[in-house]
Design an enzyme around this catalytic site. Structure first.
Site, mmCIF file in Angstrom:
data_model
loop_
_atom_site.group_PDB
_atom_site.id
_atom_site.type_symbol
_atom_site.label_atom_id
_atom_site.label_comp_id
_atom_site.label_asym_id
_atom_site.label_seq_id
_atom_site.Cartn_x
_atom_site.Cartn_y
_atom_site.Cartn_z
ATOM 1 N N HIS A 48 78.448 37.675 17.418
ATOM 2 C CA HIS A 48 78.308 39.056 17.855
ATOM 3 C C HIS A 48 79.038 40.000 16.886
ATOM 4 O O HIS A 48 80.248 39.931 16.713
ATOM 5 C CB HIS A 48 78.776 39.258 19.290
ATOM 6 C CG HIS A 48 77.995 38.430 20.272
ATOM 7 N ND1 HIS A 48 78.376 38.244 21.574
ATOM 8 C CD2 HIS A 48 76.834 37.735 20.132
ATOM 9 C CE1 HIS A 48 77.495 37.461 22.194
ATOM 10 N NE2 HIS A 48 76.549 37.145 21.326
ATOM 11 N N ASP A 57 71.083 36.555 19.633
ATOM 12 C CA ASP A 57 71.645 37.375 20.701
ATOM 13 C C ASP A 57 71.500 38.833 20.281
ATOM 14 O O ASP A 57 71.695 39.172 19.098
ATOM 15 C CB ASP A 57 73.124 37.054 20.930
ATOM 16 C CG ASP A 57 73.334 35.797 21.760
ATOM 17 O OD1 ASP A 57 72.356 35.054 21.986
ATOM 18 O OD2 ASP A 57 74.480 35.536 22.161
ATOM 19 N N ASP A 109 74.339 41.435 25.138
ATOM 20 C CA ASP A 109 73.971 40.163 24.515
ATOM 21 C C ASP A 109 72.486 39.862 24.632
ATOM 22 O O ASP A 109 71.922 39.169 23.786
ATOM 23 C CB ASP A 109 74.752 39.013 25.155
ATOM 24 C CG ASP A 109 76.245 39.106 24.924
ATOM 25 O OD1 ASP A 109 76.682 40.030 24.203
ATOM 26 O OD2 ASP A 109 76.977 38.267 25.472
ATOM 27 N N ASP A 141 79.672 43.220 16.976
ATOM 28 C CA ASP A 141 80.390 44.421 17.403
ATOM 29 C C ASP A 141 81.890 44.248 17.598
ATOM 30 O O ASP A 141 82.580 45.206 17.956
ATOM 31 C CB ASP A 141 79.754 45.018 18.665
ATOM 32 C CG ASP A 141 79.524 43.994 19.764
ATOM 33 O OD1 ASP A 141 79.908 42.825 19.587
ATOM 34 O OD2 ASP A 141 78.942 44.363 20.803
ATOM 35 N N CYS A 193 80.183 45.365 24.755
ATOM 36 C CA CYS A 193 79.537 44.159 25.278
ATOM 37 C C CYS A 193 79.122 44.304 26.741
ATOM 38 O O CYS A 193 78.052 43.836 27.141
ATOM 39 C CB CYS A 193 80.471 42.966 25.164
ATOM 40 S SG CYS A 193 80.896 42.488 23.486
#
Length: 400
Positions: free
Chosen positions: A281, A232, A148, A283, A385
Site C-alpha cells: 500500500h 489492492d 484497499d 499511502d 486507509c
C-alpha cells in the site's frame, strides 16, 4: 445445409424477439428510467486526493478478524508480529482493543459530518465464517479499509481483485452501496477475480530476516507471482490524469497492466518504486496532498524521485512518527502517521498525538483537524486507509 439451418434459426429468433417486443416496452421504459441518469447527477466523482471532499465511505471495526497465517500474510507482516498471527489467526482481534477501535471510528465519522462530509458505511458481516473455493479454504477478515478494495476514478468505482485469501469475499460488505451508486449513474467495474490458487504465491518466499526483505525488495521480488492479475486499490495514488502505483506484496505487474489498459487513454498509470523492505500500500510511503505537493517517507526513498522534481513538484518528508513504542502495530508500521486524509487543499485529518506532523502541516498553510484513531491504527490503517472518497468537488486536470 448448415448455413441454411443457421439462417433459419436466426430468422426465427428475430421473429420471436420482435413478436414479444411490444409486451416488453413498458418494462424497458421502467428499466431505462432506473439506470439512465444525467451525468451531473451522479454521486460518484473524484479525480485526486485533495479536492473538496463531499462524500466518503468509512470502514467498520466491528467483527474484525485476524487473517489466517498463510504465506501471503506472513510475507506482508514483520517478524515481531508473527506470534500474534500464530495465536489469533482466524479469530477476532482482542476484544478490548476492538471496542476502542470501534469508538474511535465512530468519532471519526462524527468529525467528518461536522466538517460537512456525507458519511456512508459498509454492511455488518460475520467474518468468522469459513468458506471453501476449488482452490483454497479460509475465513474472512474485515470491511475496515475501503481504500484497499475500492478505487474511484472520475465517476467510476473499480473493485480491486485483492491478493489475500481472507479478503476474497470482502466486496460483499460494499455491494449494497455500490449498487446504489450504480443506479444513480456511476460506472461500476470489477477487476478480474483471481482464483488465489497456490500458483499466485511463491510458497518458498525467503523472509526470515529484515535483511532478506531488503534484498528481495531491491531485486523486485515479492510473494505474489505473475500467475494472474492481482492488486489492492490502496496501491494507487491519484493526481488527475496521472496515477501512481507500486509493485508490492499484494499488487503484481499483471494487475498494474490491467489497470493501465483499462484506464487508457484518459489516464496515465506510472509505476514507481521505493526502497521499502515490505512494500504494501503506497499511502504510508507516498501520499499526494495537493497539486504538485506530496509526502514522501524519509525511510523509503523513491527511485524515480527526479521525475517529480522535473515536473516542478514539492516533496515534503514528514517528521518521525510519535506513536509510542509499546503500542501494538499488528498490521502496519508507525508511518501510518503520514496516512492522512485531505478534506481539501487547506484541511487535513491528522492523528491527535502527532504534534510534530501537525506543525509541519501548519507550516504548509494547511489546518490539521485532530482526531485520535490509535487503536484503529493497529488494525492496519490510518485516515486514508479507513476511507474511500466517493465525491470530491473538482474537475479532471493534469498536474504532472
Amino acid at each position: 445445409m448448415l448455413g441454411r439451418a443457421l439462417t433459419g434459426w436466426t430468422q426465427k429468433a428475430f421473429q420471436s424477439s420482435s413478436s414479444t417486443a411490444g409486451s416488453q416496452v413498458q418494462g424497458t421504459v421502467v428499466e431505462d428510467h432506473v439506470t439512465k441518469t444525467k451525468e451531473q447527477d451522479c454521486p460518484v466523482c473524484s479525480y485526486n486526493e485533495w479536492d473538496p471532499l463531499e462524500e466518503v465511505i468509512v470502514g467498520r471495526a466491528e467483527n474484525c478478524h485476524v487473517p489466517p497465517f498463510t504465506v501471503e500474510v506472513k510475507a506482508s507482516m514483520y517478524e515481531n508480529c508473527w506470534p500474534f498471527y500464530q495465536k489469533y489467526g482466524g479469530h477476532s482481534f482482542p476484544e478490548d482493543h476492538l471496542k476502542k477501535a470501534v469508538a474511535e471510528i465512530e468519532e471519526l465519522c462524527n468529525v467528518l459530518r461536522y466538517e460537512g462530509v456525507t458519511v456512508r458505511r459498509p454492511e455488518l458481516i460475520d467474518w468468522s465464517q469459513v468458506y471453501t473455493t476449488p482452490d483454497f479454504t479460509s475465513s474472512g477478515m474485515y470491511a475496515a479499509m475501503p481504500r484497499d478494495i475500492l478505487l474511484v476514478v472520475g465517476n467510476e468505482i473499480i473493485e480491486a481483485p485483492m491478493a489475500w485469501r481472507s479478503r476474497f469475499f470482502e466486496y460483499r460488505a460494499y455491494r449494497p452501496l455500490i449498487k446504489e451508486y450504480f443506479r444513480k449513474g456511476a460506472k461500476w467495474t470489477t477487476a478480474p477475480k483471481p482464483t488465489m490458487s497456490d500458483d499466485l504465491y511463491d510458497q518458498d518466499y525467503p523472509m526470515q530476516t529484515l535483511a532478506d526483505r531488503h534484498k528481495l525488495a531491491a531485486q523486485g521480488k515479492f510473494v505474489t507471482t505473475e500467475h494472474e492479475p492481482c492488486f489492492d486499490a490502496a496501491e494507487f495514488m491519484r493526481a488527475g490524469m496521472d496515477i501512481f502505483v507500486q509493485r508490492s506484496q499484494v499488487t503484481n505487474y499483471m494487475g498494474i497492466e490491467w489497470m493501465r489498459r483499462h484506464l487508457a487513454p484518459d489516464y496515465k498509470v506510472h509505476t514507481i518504486s521505493f526502497r521499502d523492505p515490505n512494500a504494501m500500500h503506497i499511502d504510508g510511503t507516498f501520499n499526494i496532498i495537493g497539486p504538485g505537493l506530496a509526502l514522501l517517507n524519509p525511510e523509503r526513498p523513491c527511485d524515480q524521485i527526479d521525475m517529480f522534481y522535473k515536473a516542478g513538484w514539492t516533496i515534503v518528508k514528514p517528521p518521525t512518527p510519535m506513536i509510542p513504542d509499546d503500542h501494538p502495530m499488528w498490521m502496519s508500521s508507525k508511518w501510518l502517521s503520514m496516512n492522512v486524509l485531505m478534506l481539501d487543499e487547506k484541511r487535513v485529518l491528522v492523528e491527535s498525538n502527532e504534534t510534530s506532523l501537525q506543525k509541519m502541516f501548519e507550516s504548509l498553510g494547511i489546518k490539521p483537524i485532530k482526531v485520535s484513531i490509535l487503536h484503529a491504527n493497529s488494525l492496519g490503517g490510518g485516515f486514508h486507509c479507513w476511507t474511500t472518497d466517493i465525491r470530491r468537488r473538482g474537475t479532471l486536470q493534469s498536474y504532472f
